[in-house]
Design a protein around this motif. Sequence first.
Motif, short mmCIF file in Angstrom:
data_model
loop_
_atom_site.label_atom_id
_atom_site.label_comp_id
_atom_site.label_asym_id
_atom_site.label_seq_id
_atom_site.Cartn_x
_atom_site.Cartn_y
_atom_site.Cartn_z
N GLU A 81 64.47 16.21 -4.03
CA GLU A 81 64.87 17.62 -4.05
C GLU A 81 66.38 17.81 -4.13
N ASP A 125 65.10 11.07 -1.71
CA ASP A 125 65.31 12.52 -1.72
C ASP A 125 65.35 13.03 -3.16
N ARG A 165 67.36 17.24 -7.62
CA ARG A 165 66.92 18.34 -8.47
C ARG A 165 67.92 19.50 -8.35
N TYR A 166 68.37 19.78 -7.13
CA TYR A 166 69.40 20.81 -6.95
C TYR A 166 70.66 20.45 -7.72
#
Length: 257
Positions: free
Chosen positions: A208, A206, A211-212
């Motif tokens: 993403e 994962d 990145r968050y």
Amino acid sequence: MSAREQASNDDATDFGFERVALGEKQGRVDDVFRSVAKRYDLMNDLMSAGLHRAWKAQLIAMLRPPQARAFRHLDVAGGTGDIAFRSLQAGGPETQVTVLDINESMLRVGAERAGRRYAGRIDFVAGNAEALPLPDAAFDAYTIAFGIRNVPRIDAALREARRVLRPGGRFLCLEFSKVDLPILDRIYDAYSFHVIPRIGARVAGDAESYRYLVESIRKFPSPGAFAGMIEAAGFRHVTHRLLSGGIVAIHSGWKVS
């Protein structure tokens, strides 16, 4: 700005670098941690090269769970139990820890890790930091490590922290901060935005979500601004201590009365 635009802005918050409706953020944060729960602690080791262990050790050193008296500790957003286990190991037999997290996937990981080691001394509670399902003045200490920046209404969470603390109780928050050393800041940015999502993709499947998490660090208030929020919630003797060149900070406040 029109009244309508102001109202719309007031009802929005940051989700990383994206602006989202205030009511939308919690669900999206839940999805992030549901996705990474099983690899969360391993990823902490990989992302920080093990430094998170030293930062958490410093948090527990400031907490100082007593050896010879009862001590009730609330650890919020601590689902996997990492801070709780350290507190129980450092404190005496009357140290008790309540681990509260809004994400049940994280809590399941913590309960599995705890097993029967701390029977009667630890409990895991599902709940929202903004509206704690706990009584007033019930705890000697409140900690939150790497969780406050994911709360949609940080001011509400801080008020709740004060509410559940006894007079003389201590608030401690370990959170990412602003790197304040030249050159290190550029290295840290490059590592954060280019390397961490790749590690997340490979280890947790994962990119993403990680990145968050990196973006959320950049959107978190400066240490001085966050100290002001802690004071506004009613805490006194508010201080902060920068660690590792400002990569993280430990914020402290006391409930005086």
